[in-house]
Write an enzyme that holds these catalytic residues in place. Structure first.
Site, PDB file in Angstrom:
ATOM      1  N   LYS A 177      11.731  -5.372   0.615  1.00 54.28           N
ATOM      2  CA  LYS A 177      10.374  -4.828   0.495  1.00 54.28           C
ATOM      3  C   LYS A 177       9.604  -4.879   1.820  1.00 54.28           C
ATOM      4  CE  LYS A 177      11.457  -4.916  -3.937  1.00 54.28           C
ATOM      5  NZ  LYS A 177      12.246  -3.912  -4.596  1.00 54.28           N
TER       6      LYS A 177
HETATM    7  C1  LIG Z   1      12.341  -4.725  -6.197  1.00 59.60           C
HETATM    8  C2  LIG Z   1      11.778  -4.111  -7.401  1.00 59.60           C
HETATM    9  C3  LIG Z   1      11.460  -4.858  -8.556  1.00 59.60           C
HETATM   10  C4  LIG Z   1      11.843  -6.288  -8.770  1.00 59.60           C
HETATM   11  O1  LIG Z   1      11.645  -7.139  -7.763  1.00 59.60           O
HETATM   12  P1  LIG Z   1      12.487  -8.507  -7.579  1.00 59.60           P
HETATM   13  O2  LIG Z   1      11.618  -9.266  -6.651  1.00 59.60           O
HETATM   14  O3  LIG Z   1      13.806  -8.131  -7.009  1.00 59.60           O
HETATM   15  O4  LIG Z   1      12.602  -9.148  -8.895  1.00 59.60           O
HETATM   16  C5  LIG Z   1      10.834  -4.193  -9.600  1.00 59.60           C
HETATM   17  N1  LIG Z   1      10.541  -2.893  -9.531  1.00 59.60           N
HETATM   18  C6  LIG Z   1      10.850  -2.132  -8.463  1.00 59.60           C
HETATM   19  C7  LIG Z   1      10.484  -0.691  -8.443  1.00 59.60           C
HETATM   20  C8  LIG Z   1      11.497  -2.717  -7.375  1.00 59.60           C
HETATM   21  O5  LIG Z   1      11.826  -1.966  -6.336  1.00 59.60           O
END
Ligand SMILES: *Cc1c(COP(=O)(O)O)cnc(C)c1O
Length: 412
Positions: A177
């Site tokens: 992210k």
């Molecule tokens: C990364 C992501 C998540 C979940 O995040 P985690 O921290 O990996 O649990 C949920 N929704 C979207 C759209 C994502 O890209």
């Protein structure tokens, strides 16, 4: 994709040397980040948790979603959006995305049934959903809106930060992210009760650490408390965010203007709901068909949106298999409260989403790209588009010639 450097190492070393690794009554990094990030987003509350998946469930639970409720989710999102709905005991109803590859407001409207309580617009690949249309529909139909901002950190929609527009926003700070602590997540909201309930879900002992609150009845949640190491890392990452997004937006702008001439050939920049305010982590192009998209990604480093292996509903095993919980007595697909809800995912559903996703290609930006590297990407796109679209363009020429011949015949 985030950047890290010496500043993060120093911040982490400081926390480790202080031995203040626990957030409540010991360290201050998590509190400081929550305050700063809420201000950055323009919301009243931000609650850190250990992951984005957990943040989604905490937000749903906090909004009062549970058995008996349908939650609309897009056909294209990371599977945690769907599994979070199930973890709350509700049923995810999958609806189409449009050419922007975010949830289609018309599809939302068409999918609303008597048991539909909420919708989760997901700002996929940093691109904003059509929030004005979504909020209008939600208001007129009484739906709750939870923004999934896991991929939209740093982005805005027409001047408002993503995650600050709906009733709540869920964020992820995992490796992939725009801000990262390795893993991590959080919930944004301006509703104090929602924030309180989210904190209760995130930490079973929250009332002990933060003081009991007469208004919010405690309930059993799961443990996903953030550590001070996460808070310290994110405090540094937040300082980098705007600069990083600015660099990616500038790169995207250069790539789009450097590839505009390919429009004639059939390489179109994908439409966007807020083109100047997205995260610009990806530059997206819509090709005429899947074959062209396949040829494009064979020629240069790029990804087909529908073929990542985990972001399209056909790849969400637990959802499609109706394995909604670890125990059948808790499986939302089997609960009596959910009888009569739309639990079937039919063969051939969301066809138009799959068709769009299979011909949308994404080229990743990187805040560290040099001007030369950006030029090389533009060159690669030019080459890939020519390889991918020559046949398509040729077919088009043949078709147009044929039509001209037919017209001549008609004149005669
Ligand atoms: C990364 C992501 C998540 C979940 O995040 P985690 O921290 O990996 O649990 C949920 N929704 C979207 C759209 C994502 O890209």
């Amino acid at each position: 994709m985030y950047t890290v450097g010496e500043e993060e190492i120093e911040a982490l070393a400081r926390v480790i040397r202080s031995k203040a690794l626990f957030r409540y009554g010991v360290g201050h990094e998590c509190d400081r980040f929550e305050e700063r990030y809420a201000a950055h987003l323009g919301v009243k509350h931000f609650a850190l948790s250990a992951s984005g998946s957990n943040a989604l469930v905490a937000a749903l639970v906090a909004l009062g979603i549970g058995p008996g409720d349908e939650v609309l989710i897009p056909a294209h999102t990371y599977m945690a959006t769907g599994t979070a709905v199930l973890a709350a005991g509700a049923i995810p109803v999958i609806v189409d995305v449009d050419d922007t590859i975010t949830i289609d407001p018309q599809a939302i409207e068409a999918a609303i049934g008597p048991q539909t309580r909420a919708v989760i617009p997901v700002h996929m690949w940093g691109a904003a959903c059509n929030m004005d249309a979504i909020m209008d529909i939600a208001e007129s139909k009484g739906l709750l809106v939870l923004e999934d901002v896991c991929q939209g950190i740093g982005g805005s929609y027409n001047g408002r930060k993503l995650g600050s527009i709906g009733h709540a926003g869920a964020f992820s700070f995992n490796f992939f992210k725009n801000m990262s602590g390795g893993e991590g997540g959080g919930i944004a909201t301006s509703d104090p009760k929602v924030a309180e309930r989210a904190r209760c879900y995130i930490d079973p002992c929250h009332f002990y650490w933060q003081g009991r609150n007469d208004e919010t009845k405690p309930f059993a949640g799961v443990g996903a408390r953030a550590s001070e190491l996460l808070g310290a890392m994110l405090n540094v990452q937040l300082d980098r965010l705007d600069g990083m997004i600015g660099a990616m937006r500038a790169e995207k702008k250069k790539i789009l203007s450097g590839t505009k001439h390919l429009d004639n050939l059939g390489l179109r920049a994908s439409p966007m709901n807020s083109a100047d305010h997205d995260c610009a982590t990806q530059v997206m192009f819509t090709l005429p068909n899947e074959a062209a998209a396949q040829a494009f990604v064979k020629t240069m480093p790029a990804v087909i949106a529908g073929k990542t292996g985990r972001h399209t509903f056909t790849q969400w095993d637990q959802v499609l298999m109706h394995e909604g919980a670890h125990h059948q007595a808790l499986n939302p697909y089997k609960l009596t409260e959910n009888k009569g809800l739309r639990t079937e995912y039919k063969e051939g559903m969301c066809k138009s989403s799959l068709e769009i996703l299979d011909r949308t290609v994404m080229v990743a930006t990187n805040p560290q790209h040099s001007d030369d590297e950006i030029e090389a990407i533009i060159h690669n796109i030019d080459q890939a588009a020519r390889v991918a679209l020559e046949d398509v363009a040729m077919a088009d020429v043949v078709l147009k010639n044929q039509q001209a011949v037919d017209l001549q015949k008609f004149d005669a």
